[in-house]
Motif scaffolding. Structure first.
Motif, PDB file in Angstrom:
ATOM      1  N   PRO B 138     140.201  62.185  42.968  1.00  0.00           N
ATOM      2  CA  PRO B 138     140.019  63.326  42.059  1.00  0.00           C
ATOM      3  C   PRO B 138     138.932  64.281  42.549  1.00  0.00           C
ATOM      4  CG  PRO B 138     140.206  61.319  40.796  1.00  0.00           C
ATOM      5  CD  PRO B 138     140.115  60.914  42.237  1.00  0.00           C
ATOM      6  N   PHE B 139     137.870  63.723  43.145  1.00  0.00           N
ATOM      7  CA  PHE B 139     136.783  64.575  43.630  1.00  0.00           C
ATOM      8  C   PHE B 139     137.261  65.450  44.793  1.00  0.00           C
ATOM      9  CE2 PHE B 139     133.152  65.488  46.357  1.00  0.00           C
ATOM     10  CZ  PHE B 139     132.233  65.974  45.442  1.00  0.00           C
ATOM     11  N   ILE B 140     137.972  64.830  45.725  1.00  0.00           N
ATOM     12  CA  ILE B 140     138.398  65.581  46.921  1.00  0.00           C
ATOM     13  C   ILE B 140     139.515  66.564  46.576  1.00  0.00           C
ATOM     14  CG2 ILE B 140     139.515  65.352  49.180  1.00  0.00           C
ATOM     15  CD1 ILE B 140     138.073  62.666  49.471  1.00  0.00           C
ATOM     16  N   LEU B 141     140.496  66.091  45.825  1.00  0.00           N
ATOM     17  CA  LEU B 141     141.690  66.913  45.597  1.00  0.00           C
ATOM     18  C   LEU B 141     141.545  67.880  44.429  1.00  0.00           C
ATOM     19  CD1 LEU B 141     144.381  64.110  46.033  1.00  0.00           C
ATOM     20  CD2 LEU B 141     143.720  65.824  47.713  1.00  0.00           C
ATOM     21  N   GLY B 142     140.663  67.559  43.487  1.00  0.00           N
ATOM     22  CA  GLY B 142     140.592  68.364  42.270  1.00  0.00           C
ATOM     23  C   GLY B 142     141.649  67.884  41.288  1.00  0.00           C
ATOM     24  N   TYR B 143     141.526  68.324  40.052  1.00  0.00           N
ATOM     25  CA  TYR B 143     142.377  67.798  38.996  1.00  0.00           C
ATOM     26  C   TYR B 143     143.858  68.066  39.223  1.00  0.00           C
ATOM     27  CZ  TYR B 143     144.612  67.323  34.478  1.00  0.00           C
ATOM     28  OH  TYR B 143     145.470  66.986  33.478  1.00  0.00           O
ATOM     29  N   GLU B 144     144.195  69.330  39.455  1.00  0.00           N
ATOM     30  CA  GLU B 144     145.617  69.708  39.514  1.00  0.00           C
ATOM     31  C   GLU B 144     146.362  68.919  40.586  1.00  0.00           C
ATOM     32  OE1 GLU B 144     147.048  71.620  37.407  1.00  0.00           O
ATOM     33  OE2 GLU B 144     145.296  72.431  36.397  1.00  0.00           O
ATOM     34  N   THR B 145     145.801  68.883  41.778  1.00  0.00           N
ATOM     35  CA  THR B 145     146.470  68.206  42.894  1.00  0.00           C
ATOM     36  C   THR B 145     146.507  66.703  42.676  1.00  0.00           C
ATOM     37  OG1 THR B 145     145.483  69.906  44.270  1.00  0.00           O
ATOM     38  CG2 THR B 145     146.549  68.095  45.410  1.00  0.00           C
ATOM     39  N   ALA B 146     145.400  66.133  42.200  1.00  0.00           N
ATOM     40  CA  ALA B 146     145.354  64.682  41.976  1.00  0.00           C
ATOM     41  C   ALA B 146     146.392  64.265  40.936  1.00  0.00           C
ATOM     42  CB  ALA B 146     143.957  64.270  41.522  1.00  0.00           C
ATOM     43  N   VAL B 147     146.525  65.069  39.885  1.00  0.00           N
ATOM     44  CA  VAL B 147     147.513  64.759  38.846  1.00  0.00           C
ATOM     45  C   VAL B 147     148.925  64.917  39.395  1.00  0.00           C
ATOM     46  CG1 VAL B 147     148.499  65.640  36.688  1.00  0.00           C
ATOM     47  CG2 VAL B 147     146.056  65.191  36.843  1.00  0.00           C
ATOM     48  N   ARG B 148     149.138  65.997  40.140  1.00  0.00           N
ATOM     49  CA  ARG B 148     150.486  66.250  40.680  1.00  0.00           C
ATOM     50  C   ARG B 148     150.922  65.123  41.609  1.00  0.00           C
ATOM     51  NH1 ARG B 148     149.672  71.099  42.567  1.00  0.00           N
ATOM     52  NH2 ARG B 148     149.585  70.535  44.755  1.00  0.00           N
ATOM     53  N   LEU B 149     149.963  64.599  42.370  1.00  0.00           N
ATOM     54  CA  LEU B 149     150.286  63.536  43.331  1.00  0.00           C
ATOM     55  C   LEU B 149     150.185  62.130  42.697  1.00  0.00           C
ATOM     56  CD1 LEU B 149     148.354  64.858  46.462  1.00  0.00           C
ATOM     57  CD2 LEU B 149     150.798  65.060  45.986  1.00  0.00           C
ATOM     58  N   ASN B 150     149.917  62.087  41.410  1.00  0.00           N
ATOM     59  CA  ASN B 150     149.765  60.804  40.695  1.00  0.00           C
ATOM     60  C   ASN B 150     148.679  59.915  41.301  1.00  0.00           C
ATOM     61  OD1 ASN B 150     151.906  61.236  38.772  1.00  0.00           O
ATOM     62  ND2 ASN B 150     153.316  60.931  40.474  1.00  0.00           N
ATOM     63  N   VAL B 151     147.609  60.512  41.729  1.00  0.00           N
ATOM     64  CA  VAL B 151     146.487  59.726  42.256  1.00  0.00           C
ATOM     65  C   VAL B 151     145.246  59.933  41.383  1.00  0.00           C
ATOM     66  CG1 VAL B 151     147.270  59.579  44.639  1.00  0.00           C
ATOM     67  CG2 VAL B 151     145.944  61.556  43.909  1.00  0.00           C
ATOM     68  N   TYR B 152     145.479  60.129  40.104  1.00  0.00           N
ATOM     69  CA  TYR B 152     144.424  60.313  39.116  1.00  0.00           C
ATOM     70  C   TYR B 152     144.561  59.154  38.142  1.00  0.00           C
ATOM     71  CZ  TYR B 152     141.670  62.974  35.671  1.00  0.00           C
ATOM     72  OH  TYR B 152     140.704  63.393  34.791  1.00  0.00           O
ATOM     73  N   PHE B 153     143.490  58.369  37.946  1.00  0.00           N
ATOM     74  CA  PHE B 153     143.666  57.090  37.244  1.00  0.00           C
ATOM     75  C   PHE B 153     144.307  57.231  35.865  1.00  0.00           C
ATOM     76  CE2 PHE B 153     142.570  53.454  34.670  1.00  0.00           C
ATOM     77  CZ  PHE B 153     143.008  52.429  35.492  1.00  0.00           C
ATOM     78  N   CYS B 154     143.853  58.221  35.083  1.00  0.00           N
ATOM     79  CA  CYS B 154     144.383  58.371  33.713  1.00  0.00           C
ATOM     80  C   CYS B 154     145.882  58.604  33.709  1.00  0.00           C
ATOM     81  CB  CYS B 154     143.689  59.531  33.010  1.00  0.00           C
ATOM     82  SG  CYS B 154     141.941  59.255  32.776  1.00  0.00           S
ATOM     83  N   LYS B 155     146.369  59.166  34.784  1.00  0.00           N
ATOM     84  CA  LYS B 155     147.793  59.480  34.857  1.00  0.00           C
ATOM     85  C   LYS B 155     148.649  58.209  34.908  1.00  0.00           C
ATOM     86  CE  LYS B 155     150.908  62.703  35.716  1.00  0.00           C
ATOM     87  NZ  LYS B 155     151.104  64.062  35.514  1.00  0.00           N
ATOM     88  N   ILE B 156     148.090  57.151  35.436  1.00  0.00           N
ATOM     89  CA  ILE B 156     148.882  55.919  35.563  1.00  0.00           C
ATOM     90  C   ILE B 156     148.299  54.766  34.732  1.00  0.00           C
ATOM     91  CG2 ILE B 156     149.825  56.452  37.837  1.00  0.00           C
ATOM     92  CD1 ILE B 156     147.598  54.739  39.026  1.00  0.00           C
ATOM     93  N   CYS B 157     147.261  55.062  33.959  1.00  0.00           N
ATOM     94  CA  CYS B 157     146.567  53.998  33.212  1.00  0.00           C
ATOM     95  C   CYS B 157     147.485  53.386  32.146  1.00  0.00           C
ATOM     96  CB  CYS B 157     145.323  54.590  32.560  1.00  0.00           C
ATOM     97  SG  CYS B 157     144.506  53.457  31.451  1.00  0.00           S
ATOM     98  N   PRO B 158     147.730  52.078  32.188  1.00  0.00           N
ATOM     99  CA  PRO B 158     148.594  51.452  31.182  1.00  0.00           C
ATOM    100  C   PRO B 158     148.032  51.556  29.762  1.00  0.00           C
ATOM    101  CG  PRO B 158     148.160  49.940  33.002  1.00  0.00           C
ATOM    102  CD  PRO B 158     147.268  51.115  33.194  1.00  0.00           C
ATOM    103  N   VAL B 159     146.703  51.517  29.642  1.00  0.00           N
ATOM    104  CA  VAL B 159     146.086  51.614  28.312  1.00  0.00           C
ATOM    105  C   VAL B 159     146.383  52.992  27.704  1.00  0.00           C
ATOM    106  CG1 VAL B 159     143.918  51.535  27.025  1.00  0.00           C
ATOM    107  CG2 VAL B 159     144.246  50.042  28.985  1.00  0.00           C
ATOM    108  N   GLY B 160     146.156  54.026  28.488  1.00  0.00           N
ATOM    109  CA  GLY B 160     146.423  55.386  28.014  1.00  0.00           C
ATOM    110  C   GLY B 160     147.901  55.610  27.753  1.00  0.00           C
ATOM    111  N   ASN B 161     148.719  55.068  28.622  1.00  0.00           N
ATOM    112  CA  ASN B 161     150.160  55.250  28.447  1.00  0.00           C
ATOM    113  C   ASN B 161     150.666  54.579  27.183  1.00  0.00           C
ATOM    114  OD1 ASN B 161     150.370  56.739  30.751  1.00  0.00           O
ATOM    115  ND2 ASN B 161     150.981  55.036  32.044  1.00  0.00           N
TER     116      ASN B 161
END
Lengths: 91, 280
Positions: B138-161
């Motif tokens: 997330p730090f290197i890619l920034g939010y938009e890119t990290a989310v788009r590439l599914n490499v942002y933890f909240c995007k795949i977090c089972p608890v959040g999902n």
């Protein structure tokens, strides 16, 4: 390294007590510093103007979508004008 | 995968610590989800893992705060202080007592089935998740890119999902299955995978994925709450083999970064060689 590990494995060792005391005070200092001094930049969605919000407001108001609603005004926490088009995260 | 022998330990009457842990988990689940009663303190990070995307959540998710701060390239001083303080005071005791998803995990594990022990290599995955998906990418890619590439933890977090995205999607946003993008399938696939794994593998989320567990694990060495082996009382009887739900060699690793302070070993030892206490 082994010596360091063995020192850490006994809680009565002064080394470990010092570490505990240091980390406790460091974390309390972080909490206090964050409460008083932390500022985060956010961008108004309407006109793109920049403002700052403090650490607790930031935790409370910023959503995973990167939006912040404060005092009836919508801000983007992540970036400026360009990024607000595509937010597919509904949470 | 090695099979886990849970028979005698599970059949025995649960002692005070284990009953306390179970009821405390229930109570904490209630207190971490008070938003519908109008109680909100989302300026504070939750001690346990809850998603503040969930409309019930009382507190903010510590991992969520760290993730979006990384994406924003800011230092969440207040949140870091809070998480560190909780970790130093209690270590991974929080994982055992204040974690609603952990309670679900434990209840699912009580369902009948062939129980397996996760290979130890998976213990390191949570540190990788913390470093890579919460901080680095997330730090290197920034939010938009990290989310788009599914490499942002909240995007795949089972608890959040489970607690935030699933209810939000089905009660508010769902139109048709056609509108599901690949990332939505990814979210639900990960959630379903974990729900299935939780029936067969003990503490699978805590061991392999949980970034908060990784942080508390790193801090547990310095925490005021400790589980430890009293060498004078331990007769190395070997009773602990295959009893620890996270597969630790209890005589050597009780209270280590991987120990989730569940207290299973406390109840097994006939000589009280495994002890727990608060203190310096």
């Amino acid at each position: 390294m082994d010596n360091f590990k063995s020192q850490l494995s006994f809680s009565h060792q002064p080394v470990l007590k010092s570490w505990k005391a240091f980390l406790t005070f460091a974390s309390l200092a972080f909490i206090l510093a964050g409460f008083i001094f932390e500022k985060n930049r956010v961008y108004s969605v309407g006109d793109g103007s920049v403002t700052t919000i403090n650490g607790t407001d930031y935790i409370e108001l910023a959503t995973i979508d990167g939006l912040v609603l404060k005092a009836g005004k919508l801000y983007d926490a992540y970036s400026g004008e360009a990024s607000k088009e595509e937010k597919d995260c509904k949470t | 995968m090695k099979e886990l022998n849970v028979g005698p330990a599970r059949d025995a009457a649960p002692p005070f610590f284990n009953r306390l842990r179970f009821y405390f988990s229930l109570i904490s689940t209630f207190f971490l989800n008070l938003a519908t009663l109008g109680v909100k303190a989302r300026y504070l990070c939750s001690p346990g893992f809850t998603c503040h995307g969930c409309s019930l959540s009382t507190f903010a998710c510590p991992v969520g705060v760290l993730s979006f701060s990384s994406a924003l390239r800011s230092l969440p001083v207040f949140a870091l202080g809070t998480i560190s303080f909780i970790g130093i005071i209690s270590g991974r005791l929080v994982c055992a007592f204040v974690f609603p998803f952990g309670l679900l995990q434990e209840l699912l594990y009580r369902l009948p089935g062939r129980k397996k022990l996760l290979p130890r290599i998976f213990n390191y995955f949570k540190y990788a998740a913390l470093l890579v998906l919460v901080f680095i990418l997330p730090f290197i890619l920034g939010y938009e890119t990290a989310v788009r590439l599914n490499v942002y933890f909240c995007k795949i977090c089972p608890v959040g999902n489970l607690t935030a995205f699933l209810p939000a999607y089905f009660f508010s946003f769902v139109n048709s299955l056609d509108s599901w993008s690949s990332s939505l399938y990814l979210r639900f696939s990960i959630l379903i995978l974990f729900l299935i794994l939780m029936v067969f593998i003990s503490c699978v989320f805590c061991r392999s994925v949980c970034p908060l567990g990784a942080i508390y694990g790193l801090l547990s060495r310095f925490s005021f709450y400790r589980i430890f082996v009293d060498p004078a009382s331990c007769i190395s009887c070997g009773l602990f083999s295959n009893v620890c739900p996270v597969g630790l060699h209890v005589e050597k690793e009780a209270g280590s970064a991987e120990c989730i302070a569940c207290g299973e070993c406390l109840r097994i030892c006939p000589h009280q060689a495994i002890q727990n206490k608060w203190g310096r």
